[in-house]
Write a protein that holds these residues in place. Structure first.
Motif, mmCIF file in Angstrom:
data_model
loop_
_atom_site.group_PDB
_atom_site.id
_atom_site.type_symbol
_atom_site.label_atom_id
_atom_site.label_comp_id
_atom_site.label_asym_id
_atom_site.label_seq_id
_atom_site.Cartn_x
_atom_site.Cartn_y
_atom_site.Cartn_z
ATOM 1 N N GLU A 165 14.981 16.985 -28.355
ATOM 2 C CA GLU A 165 14.481 18.268 -27.750
ATOM 3 C C GLU A 165 13.310 17.368 -26.301
ATOM 4 O O GLU A 165 13.179 17.388 -25.554
ATOM 5 N N ASN A 166 13.460 15.953 -27.329
ATOM 6 C CA ASN A 166 12.475 15.229 -25.985
ATOM 7 C C ASN A 166 13.087 14.359 -25.112
ATOM 8 O O ASN A 166 12.630 13.555 -24.432
ATOM 9 N N GLY A 167 14.335 14.143 -25.305
ATOM 10 C CA GLY A 167 15.719 14.050 -24.752
ATOM 11 C C GLY A 167 15.764 12.010 -24.932
ATOM 12 O O GLY A 167 15.695 11.563 -24.784
ATOM 13 N N ARG A 168 14.670 11.834 -26.634
ATOM 14 C CA ARG A 168 15.312 10.966 -27.245
ATOM 15 C C ARG A 168 16.315 11.058 -27.589
ATOM 16 O O ARG A 168 16.989 11.836 -28.793
ATOM 17 N N ASN A 169 17.418 9.697 -27.791
ATOM 18 C CA ASN A 169 18.661 9.609 -28.470
ATOM 19 C C ASN A 169 18.690 8.984 -29.680
ATOM 20 O O ASN A 169 18.013 7.760 -29.999
ATOM 21 N N THR A 170 18.591 10.249 -31.089
ATOM 22 C CA THR A 170 18.308 9.538 -32.723
ATOM 23 C C THR A 170 19.169 9.992 -33.127
ATOM 24 O O THR A 170 18.936 9.936 -34.672
ATOM 25 N N THR A 205 22.544 2.906 -22.492
ATOM 26 C CA THR A 205 23.953 2.656 -22.704
ATOM 27 C C THR A 205 24.750 4.625 -21.784
ATOM 28 O O THR A 205 23.425 4.551 -21.395
ATOM 29 N N VAL A 206 25.628 4.185 -21.743
ATOM 30 C CA VAL A 206 25.962 5.650 -20.678
ATOM 31 C C VAL A 206 25.731 6.931 -22.148
ATOM 32 O O VAL A 206 25.504 7.605 -21.003
ATOM 33 N N TRP A 207 24.694 6.746 -23.275
ATOM 34 C CA TRP A 207 24.855 8.066 -23.495
ATOM 35 C C TRP A 207 23.123 8.351 -22.188
ATOM 36 O O TRP A 207 22.904 9.624 -23.148
ATOM 37 N N ASN A 208 23.281 7.034 -22.378
ATOM 38 C CA ASN A 208 21.261 7.990 -21.794
ATOM 39 C C ASN A 208 21.165 7.850 -19.895
ATOM 40 O O ASN A 208 20.709 8.049 -19.392
ATOM 41 N N THR A 209 22.272 6.819 -19.715
ATOM 42 C CA THR A 209 22.043 7.086 -18.072
ATOM 43 C C THR A 209 23.183 7.474 -18.111
ATOM 44 O O THR A 209 23.388 7.579 -16.348
ATOM 45 N N GLY A 210 23.923 7.938 -18.101
ATOM 46 C CA GLY A 210 25.810 9.285 -17.538
ATOM 47 C C GLY A 210 25.438 10.270 -17.098
ATOM 48 O O GLY A 210 25.789 11.032 -16.968
ATOM 49 N N GLY A 211 23.580 10.696 -17.078
ATOM 50 C CA GLY A 211 23.687 11.949 -16.411
ATOM 51 C C GLY A 211 23.597 13.246 -16.964
ATOM 52 O O GLY A 211 24.100 14.074 -16.759
ATOM 53 N N CYS A 212 24.024 13.285 -18.258
ATOM 54 C CA CYS A 212 24.394 14.120 -18.889
ATOM 55 C C CYS A 212 23.522 14.850 -19.782
ATOM 56 O O CYS A 212 22.444 13.910 -20.400
ATOM 57 N N THR A 213 23.196 16.081 -20.171
ATOM 58 C CA THR A 213 22.731 16.709 -21.470
ATOM 59 C C THR A 213 23.305 16.963 -22.903
ATOM 60 O O THR A 213 24.525 17.515 -22.817
#
Length: 572
Positions: free
Chosen positions: A457-462, A443-451
């Motif tokens: 805090e672990n970088g996981r989209n929950t 998804t763009v939320w994980n691959t779009g290059g933003c925070t």
């Protein structure tokens, strides 16, 4: 509130989720419930957020319950005051006032494994409940970053969700911290009257025009006289957004065209190349929520506005210091820095079967079965739980899907009979969330290059749901008892830390369901205007099937040999 009042269901929160749950409970014939609200009125985030310019970025006719259409929305995008009035109207129309307990903040909810009920401590008194529906929402507790020196700032400080209407900003030097959905509404609203406005921008946002207009009297008359026109309008708005989802979830590169439109929107208002460079994001559009405003960029171009391309890093008296070293003297600080979304404070107040809080259980990240049930927390459900958020459509659609799940959950308990509870199997929870995370990878939320605030805090989209609202509706249409352990009063207490379902039927059910998740949604899955339950509260054909499934599956679920009800359901 009675000292030891007992209710069938306790709903926590009175925003869209809580009031929606209350309406659905009444339609299911359940009147033994309370809605616990910490504030003095209903409305949730639309009560708390009353900052200048506060409005919704989802069209009005889609940002409302399908069972309570409003033909009299004054604008295509409604303001906070109109949405709050709508929620008050829902509370009155559906007779919810007698169930609502205002000024009753939940301090602690503890599972009683012997009596199979929740002990709830509130500021308005204690009570017990067979089932808890937590509808506090992710946008309920403001988040202010820990900035060195902030405590010593001599001026006024407040968060956008706690706007101080008694403090006059006219002629003042004001710092706006953040560039999210609240900030882009606040900036153009206060810019004309403040002396100087300094925007501290950690990360620029992609902003598209907000095509807002008054809804004419003729349109409203038509919607009142011919309700079908309201349904058609809602259905069109929904359908357009369903078609957009694949670009966010499967083909982020297709959003490049939208980026070009956003840049043109900026160029029309921002003529200064240096300022334009500051405001241009370096990540794919959609990675953070796409913001809608036709007034934000023009406000930033005004001579009394400064844009600092760096987040606030330190406060020295009345001097604010940015990460890039820029300094600004200000009289007031407004934080538009979001909420505790991935670390919801309510989780610290919920104590499960093994004595641990929900926050402790979620140390490595939030996860819940179908966005609702957490393992080790029997008869506890959440509305707008983990991975139920949306990036481009109305959360009311997701809420109504979860209300379907809640209704069937309660039907299953009724069919099981006696004192019973349902506890999500750890294997089912993990399998569901593994599938969600697998789909999230592209998804763009994980691959779009933003925070973004979508990530913990672990970088996981929950936070976000990686699919369409139709898929989610099918996945939550009914409860699969194979994904739960059935607890009975007097039986051994279930240790939520140990996954005793060695047969793995819960995991199999989720995996089998998940295999069909990419299938095209059928027409019966569309959460259009006719998706609401009937006025008599009858469960309808789906509910009847669910009840029959509960009757046939109750015994096998109790013995640990349950099987999946339907492999055709769409999983994560």
């Amino acid at each position: 509130m009675a000292e030891h009042e007992h209710v069938r269901v306790a709903v926590v929160g009175s925003g869209f989720g809580g009031l929606g749950a209350a309406v659905r409970l009444r339609r299911e014939g359940i009147t033994d419930f309370v809605v616990l609200e910490r504030a003095g009125s209903v409305g949730g985030t639309w009560r708390d957020n009353s900052y200048p310019g506060c409005a919704c970025d989802v069209p009005s006719h889609l940002y409302s319950f399908s069972f309570a259409p409003n033909p009299d929305w004054p604008r295509t995008f409604s303001g906070q005051e109109h949405i709050r009035a709508y929620l008050e109207h829902v509370a009155d129309t559906f007779g919810l006032r007698p169930h609502i307990r205002l000024d009753s903040e939940v301090k602690r909810m503890t599972w009683d494994g012997e009596r199979l009920r929740w002990r709830i401590e509130t500021t308005g008194g204690d009570l017990t409940a067979d089932v808890v529906v937590s509808a506090t929402g992710p946008l309920s507790d403001p988040k202010i970053p820990d900035i060195p020196g902030l405590d010593s700032f001599p001026g006024k400080v407040f968060h956008s969700a706690r706007w101080d209407h008694d403090h006059d900003l006219t002629g003042k030097r004001v710092a706006m911290i953040g560039t999210g959905a609240s900030a882009i509404q606040i900036v153009p609203s206060i810019q004309p009257r403040v002396g100087r406005l300094t925007l501290f921008q950690r990360t620029p946002a992609w902003v598209m025009p907000r095509v807002d207009r008054p809804i004419s009297g003729a349109e409203r008359w038509l919607h009142r006289q011919v309700p079908l026109t309201t349904q058609l309008r809602r259905g069109l708005l929904w359908g357009i957004r369903e078609l957009q989802v694949q670009a966010f979830t499967k083909h982020p590169d297709e959003l490049g065209f939208v980026e070009k439109l956003a840049k043109r929107n900026m160029a029309r208002a921002i003529k200064d190349p240096e300022l334009r460079a500051k405001l241009t994001p370096d990540y794919r559009i959609g990675c953070k929520r796409i913001l809608l405003s036709s007034a934000y960029y023009p406000a930033l171009a005004q001579p009394n506005v400064d844009v600092v391309a760096g987040g606030l890093s330190e406060v020295r008296g009345s001097t604010l210091v940015a990460a890039d070293g820029t300094e600004a003297e200000v009289d007031a600080i407004v934080f538009g820095t979001g909420f505790h979304v991935t670390d919801m404070p309510i989780a610290e107040r919920v104590v499960g079967a093994d004595g641990r809080t929900l926050a402790e259980t979620w140390t490595n990240g939030m996860e819940a079965l179908r966005g609702a049930s957490a393992a080790g927390f029997p008869n506890w459900m959440t509305i707008i739980g983990p991975n139920t958020g949306l990036g481009n459509s109305s959360m009311i659609l997701m809420i109504e899907s979860q209300l379907n799940y809640m209704a069937d959950y309660l039907r299953q308990l009724r069919v099981l009979g006696g004192r019973a509870a349902l506890d999500a199997r750890p294997s089912a929870v993990h399998a569901w969330n593994r599938r969600v995370q697998e789909r999230m990878e592209r998804t763009v939320w994980n691959t779009g290059g933003c925070t973004s605030w979508y990530l913990d805090e672990n970088g996981r989209n929950t936070t976000v749901w990686p699919g369409t609202t139709s898929e989610f509706r099918r996945a939550t249409r009914r409860v699969d008892l194979a994904e739960y352990r059935v607890l009975r009063a007097g039986e051994a207490t279930h240790d939520a830390r140990a996954d005793a379902d060695t047969a793995g039927e819960g995991a199999g059910a989720v995996e089998h369901a998940g295999a069909a998740s990419d299938a095209a949604p059928g027409p019966d899955a569309a959460p259009g205007p006719d998706a609401a339950p009937g006025p008599d509260g009858a469960p309808g054909p789906d509910g009847a099937r669910a009840s029959r499934g509960a009757q046939s599956g109750a015994g096998s679920a109790q013995s640990g040999a349950g099987s999946a009800q339907s492999g055709a359901e769409v999983g994560a």
